[in-house]
Structures are given as C-alpha cells and as structure tokens.
Motif scaffolding. Structure first.
Motif, PDB file in Angstrom:
ATOM      1  N   PRO A 129       0.816  -1.225   0.000  1.00 14.02           N
ATOM      2  CA  PRO A 129       0.000   0.000   0.000  1.00 14.02           C
ATOM      3  C   PRO A 129       0.845   1.269   0.000  1.00 14.02           C
ATOM      4  CG  PRO A 129      -0.885  -1.602   1.548  1.00 14.02           C
ATOM      5  CD  PRO A 129       0.455  -2.122   1.119  1.00 14.02           C
ATOM      6  N   GLY A 177      -9.234   9.363   5.062  1.00 15.04           N
ATOM      7  CA  GLY A 177      -9.662   7.980   4.926  1.00 15.04           C
ATOM      8  C   GLY A 177     -11.152   7.815   5.074  1.00 15.04           C
ATOM      9  N   ASP A 179     -12.422   5.795   7.271  1.00 14.79           N
ATOM     10  CA  ASP A 179     -12.665   5.645   8.695  1.00 14.79           C
ATOM     11  C   ASP A 179     -11.346   5.917   9.406  1.00 14.79           C
ATOM     12  OD1 ASP A 179     -11.163   3.287   8.360  1.00 14.79           O
ATOM     13  OD2 ASP A 179     -12.939   2.007   8.376  1.00 14.79           O
ATOM     14  N   ALA A 181      -9.246   3.892  11.037  1.00 15.92           N
ATOM     15  CA  ALA A 181      -8.180   2.954  10.686  1.00 15.92           C
ATOM     16  C   ALA A 181      -7.565   3.300   9.340  1.00 15.92           C
ATOM     17  CB  ALA A 181      -8.718   1.522  10.684  1.00 15.92           C
ATOM     18  N   ASP A 182      -8.396   3.614   8.372  1.00 13.55           N
ATOM     19  CA  ASP A 182      -7.934   3.930   7.023  1.00 13.55           C
ATOM     20  C   ASP A 182      -6.979   5.123   7.037  1.00 13.55           C
ATOM     21  OD1 ASP A 182      -7.909   3.515   4.234  1.00 13.55           O
ATOM     22  OD2 ASP A 182      -9.540   4.933   3.910  1.00 13.55           O
ATOM     23  N   LEU A 185      -3.681   4.293   9.147  1.00 14.16           N
ATOM     24  CA  LEU A 185      -2.803   3.383   8.394  1.00 14.16           C
ATOM     25  C   LEU A 185      -2.115   4.123   7.254  1.00 14.16           C
ATOM     26  CD1 LEU A 185      -5.025   0.158   8.283  1.00 14.16           C
ATOM     27  CD2 LEU A 185      -2.909   0.489   9.586  1.00 14.16           C
ATOM     28  N   ARG A 186      -2.819   5.048   6.635  1.00 14.29           N
ATOM     29  CA  ARG A 186      -2.199   5.828   5.550  1.00 14.29           C
ATOM     30  C   ARG A 186      -1.074   6.707   6.103  1.00 14.29           C
ATOM     31  NH1 ARG A 186      -6.700   7.076   2.623  1.00 14.29           N
ATOM     32  NH2 ARG A 186      -6.268   5.247   1.348  1.00 14.29           N
ATOM     33  N   SER A 223      -8.948  -5.293   1.340  1.00 13.60           N
ATOM     34  CA  SER A 223      -9.120  -4.603   2.615  1.00 13.60           C
ATOM     35  C   SER A 223      -9.066  -5.545   3.811  1.00 13.60           C
ATOM     36  CB  SER A 223     -10.440  -3.834   2.616  1.00 13.60           C
ATOM     37  OG  SER A 223     -11.544  -4.717   2.487  1.00 13.60           O
ATOM     38  N   ASN A 226      -5.130  -5.675   4.166  1.00 15.79           N
ATOM     39  CA  ASN A 226      -4.454  -4.386   4.316  1.00 15.79           C
ATOM     40  C   ASN A 226      -5.113  -3.471   5.334  1.00 15.79           C
ATOM     41  OD1 ASN A 226      -2.459  -4.882   2.383  1.00 15.79           O
ATOM     42  ND2 ASN A 226      -3.792  -4.207   0.704  1.00 15.79           N
ATOM     43  N   HIS A 227      -6.356  -3.738   5.679  1.00 19.31           N
ATOM     44  CA  HIS A 227      -7.098  -2.846   6.566  1.00 19.31           C
ATOM     45  C   HIS A 227      -7.475  -3.557   7.862  1.00 19.31           C
ATOM     46  CE1 HIS A 227     -10.421  -0.391   8.091  1.00 19.31           C
ATOM     47  NE2 HIS A 227      -9.983   0.599   7.340  1.00 19.31           N
ATOM     48  N   GLU A 228      -8.412  -4.488   7.793  1.00 19.06           N
ATOM     49  CA  GLU A 228      -8.914  -5.107   9.016  1.00 19.06           C
ATOM     50  C   GLU A 228      -7.832  -5.865   9.783  1.00 19.06           C
ATOM     51  OE1 GLU A 228     -10.452  -5.295   6.112  1.00 19.06           O
ATOM     52  OE2 GLU A 228     -12.571  -4.741   6.341  1.00 19.06           O
ATOM     53  N   TRP A 231      -5.098  -3.519  11.123  1.00 20.05           N
ATOM     54  CA  TRP A 231      -5.580  -2.701  12.237  1.00 20.05           C
ATOM     55  C   TRP A 231      -5.698  -3.537  13.509  1.00 20.05           C
ATOM     56  CZ3 TRP A 231      -5.013   2.046  13.130  1.00 20.05           C
ATOM     57  CH2 TRP A 231      -5.779   2.725  14.084  1.00 20.05           C
TER      58      TRP A 231
END
Length: 246
Positions: A129, A177, A179, A181-182, A185-186, A223, A226-228, A231
């Motif tokens: 990412p 983002g 949310d 987390a988004d 994380l970025r 996601s 890379n996301h859930e 996080w």
C-alpha cells in the motif's frame, strides 16, 4: 456520554493511541477528526488534565460544530478544540467523500521534507500500500506555519488536491480515509516511506523508484488484509503494551 456515539469516540481514541504508540506523534501534538454528519465531527480535543495522545480516552473526543469551530456537545466543560482545527474543517468541507482526517508530526517525515526529497516508491512488496501511495504521488505543502486560519487551511487544501495524503514541509502530515483505521494506516505508510528513504541515504546511497514493471506486479491484497487484519495487529500491540482501552 449517552448520545449513541460511544463506539465512534472509542475508534478515535484508539487511533490517537496507535499514532503515539507507533511514533507518529510526540507528547500532546496531533489530532483526528471523524465526520458524523454534514456539519458535525468528532474531534480529539484537549482537556484540563491533558496527558498526550498516548493516553487518549473516549471522553477526550468531543462533538464539534465544523461551521462554528467549537465544541457542540453538552459536556464541553474545560475542553478546547485543537488550534489547527481548520485542517479538519477545510478538508472535510472540500472532500465530502472523506470521513476521517488525521494530522500528525512524524519526525522522519519532517526530516525528509526538510531534506527536500520526494517520497518515491523505492520499495515494492515490503509495503505494497505504501508503494502504491508513493507511486500515485504524495504532494508537499511548502509552508511550515501553524494552520490556524481559514486562509492557511485553504492553501493546504489546494496543495492536497485529490490526493489522500499530504506532507507539510517542516511540520508533519495530513491523511484522509473512509474511517479512523484507514486514515491512520495511511499516515503510517507515509512514515514508512520517509523512514526507509532516510535509512538508504544514511548508508550513502540515493534511492530511486522501482521499475514500472515491478510496481505492476504488486497486487492489491484487499481490505481484509491491508485494513482489518493490519488494524487488529496495531490494536493488539496496544493491548500487549498496556495501552489498550478497557
């Protein structure tokens, strides 16, 4: 608080703790906003017993009227909005699709911006990412001023354009983002890019972007990964180090 926003307040508080835990902010600097509706957002505010982002609790996260620029819930008390609230109000107003805005002061990002080099995709599978974020281009806002006015915030929004991340030269980073987390994380991705750039240069080499062919072989792992999953890792790390919310 019993306004039905407890879960979202907790999300913002955990986001602040993750940023501090990962070194994106120091002491009492940095903040997160999360849109509630067209005119209001939850914002990490500062209270009379401020201890810093590492120790953020849901009660530090207040409902803010984005037009008035002031706390709008029934328990404002001695809490105050961040002095750089215009960062959040301006980005949320300019980008209706953005739900969360993060402002942090990652030291490596600050150093890289002062050194004057762009954060290029110098690695690939190490952090996919982050590589894609760099390949799309991370703009740099040239001013180091404290963004306390609508005029300064407007300049910053112009620098951001349609990008999801912006480096503020000699200041920090703004990320957006869907949310908390988004957006957090970025911000971590920008920090990773800066850190690796600095490490390569520290050993006497000037890194270059990876070939387009290699970039094309970096798939979006989705996601769920890379996301859930990522996080959950950061939240588990907080718990392990005694910084989780009970």
């Amino acid at each position: 608080m019993s306004d039905g926003l407890d879960g979202l307040r907790r999300d913002v508080a955990l986001g602040c703790r993750v940023m501090a835990h990962r070194g994106l902010v120091e002491n009492i600097l940095g903040h997160i906003s999360l849109r509630i509706d067209g005119g209001r957002a939850l914002v990490r505010c500062r209270g009379p017993r401020e201890r810093g982002l590492r120790f953020t609790v849901p009660d530090d996260v207040r409902v803010v009227d984005m037009d008035a620029g002031e706390i709008a819930d029934d328990r404002a008390g001695d809490y105050a909005v961040p002095s750089e609230l215009p960062i959040h109000t301006s980005v949320l107003a300019a980008h209706p699709d953005v739900e969360c805005v993060v402002h942090a002061h990652p030291p490596d990002v600050v150093v890289a911006s002062l050194a004057g080099f762009a954060l290029e995709p110098i690695f690939g599978a190490y952090d996919i990412p982050a590589a894609h974020l760099a390949a799309a281009g991370i703009p740099v806002h040239p001013r180091s001023a404290l963004i306390r006015t609508a005029e300064l915030a407007g300049e910053m929004v112009a620098s951001l354009g349609e990008a999801p991340a912006l480096v503020l030269r000699g200041h920090g980073v703004v990320t957006t983002g869907a949310d908390v987390a988004d957006a957090v994380l970025r911000a971590l991705q920008v920090d990773t890019l800066a850190r690796i750039h600095l490490r390569v240069r520290a050993v006497g080499s000037v890194p270059g972007a990876i070939p387009d062919a290699d970039l094309g072989e970096l798939p979006d792992l989705g996601s769920a990964f890379n996301h859930e999953t990522l996080w959950r890792h950061h939240l588990a790390a907080l718990e392990q180090d005694g910084l989780g919310l009970t």
